[in-house]
Design a protein around this motif. Structure first.
Motif, PDB file in Angstrom:
ATOM      1  N   UNK A  25     -20.889   7.365  17.694  1.00 34.73           N
ATOM      2  CA  UNK A  25     -20.911   8.814  17.443  1.00 34.73           C
ATOM      3  C   UNK A  25     -21.451   9.159  16.058  1.00 34.73           C
ATOM      4  N   UNK A  26     -21.658   8.159  15.233  1.00 38.95           N
ATOM      5  CA  UNK A  26     -22.191   8.364  13.883  1.00 38.95           C
ATOM      6  C   UNK A  26     -21.337   9.351  13.090  1.00 38.95           C
ATOM      7  N   UNK A  27     -20.025   9.225  13.224  1.00 37.35           N
ATOM      8  CA  UNK A  27     -19.044   9.998  12.457  1.00 37.35           C
ATOM      9  C   UNK A  27     -19.121  11.502  12.694  1.00 37.35           C
ATOM     10  N   UNK A  28     -19.509  11.924  13.907  1.00 35.47           N
ATOM     11  CA  UNK A  28     -19.501  13.369  14.151  1.00 35.47           C
ATOM     12  C   UNK A  28     -18.057  13.877  14.105  1.00 35.47           C
ATOM     13  N   UNK A  29     -17.894  15.149  13.908  1.00 39.16           N
ATOM     14  CA  UNK A  29     -16.580  15.748  13.721  1.00 39.16           C
ATOM     15  C   UNK A  29     -15.839  15.872  15.059  1.00 39.16           C
ATOM     16  N   UNK A  30     -14.553  15.519  15.040  1.00 35.34           N
ATOM     17  CA  UNK A  30     -13.710  15.684  16.219  1.00 35.34           C
ATOM     18  C   UNK A  30     -12.462  16.468  15.831  1.00 35.34           C
ATOM     19  N   UNK A  31     -11.843  17.081  16.814  1.00 35.83           N
ATOM     20  CA  UNK A  31     -10.694  17.956  16.594  1.00 35.83           C
ATOM     21  C   UNK A  31      -9.430  17.178  16.262  1.00 35.83           C
ATOM     22  N   UNK A  32      -8.571  17.844  15.502  1.00 36.03           N
ATOM     23  CA  UNK A  32      -7.224  17.354  15.231  1.00 36.03           C
ATOM     24  C   UNK A  32      -6.276  18.242  16.037  1.00 36.03           C
ATOM     25  N   UNK A  33      -5.322  17.602  16.716  1.00 42.13           N
ATOM     26  CA  UNK A  33      -4.431  18.292  17.655  1.00 42.13           C
ATOM     27  C   UNK A  33      -2.980  18.196  17.226  1.00 42.13           C
ATOM     28  N   UNK A  34      -2.159  19.060  17.781  1.00 43.95           N
ATOM     29  CA  UNK A  34      -0.713  19.010  17.616  1.00 43.95           C
ATOM     30  C   UNK A  34      -0.066  19.393  18.940  1.00 43.95           C
ATOM     31  N   UNK A  35       1.145  18.904  19.175  1.00 43.26           N
ATOM     32  CA  UNK A  35       1.863  19.306  20.380  1.00 43.26           C
ATOM     33  C   UNK A  35       2.323  20.753  20.234  1.00 43.26           C
TER      34      UNK A  35
END
Length: 124
Positions: free
Chosen positions: A92-102
């Protein structure tokens, strides 16, 4: 009048449909594994990303983890924290991904499952 698709657009559409078919073919067990990992991380950490989940899950195939996460989001189990982190997946070459919470709903489901497991352990 309908616009005609170019060859590239038609091929991309076919590839997308094939990917969606592949994701849909995953077993209920795969969905259960993702759900369990999400509930586990959500109980133990305020926030988590797919980076955390990929470390504990078997290879589920291209696109499945993201589809499962999206399903949990639309089901109200998890919510986006409005934070992003770089992906640790090499391709993915360090593309941005989401951070989640319950969510509260997700925490209630996790607590109910934890209580059921404890009850089973005590009965055994």
């Amino acid at each position: 009048m309908t616009r005609r698709l170019s060859v590239a657009e038609r091929l991309a559409s076919i590839e997308k449909d094939a990917l969606l078919d592949d994701i849909a073919k995953h077993s209920e067990w795969d969905r259960f594994l993702v759900e369990q990992a999400v509930l586990h991380f959500g109980q133990r950490h305020d926030e988590f990303s797919c980076n955390d989940l990929r470390d504990v899950l078997p290879d589920l195939g291209h696109g499945f983890l993201g589809a499962a996460i999206n399903s949990l989001r639309t089901g109200g189990i998890i919510a986006h924290t409005d934070r992003m982190v770089p992906s640790t997946q090499e391709n993915t070459h360090a593309h941005r991904i989401a951070v989640w919470t319950l969510t509260a709903k997700g925490r209630a489901i996790a607590a109910k499952r934890r209580a059921a497991r404890q009850q089973q352990a005590e009965a055994a």
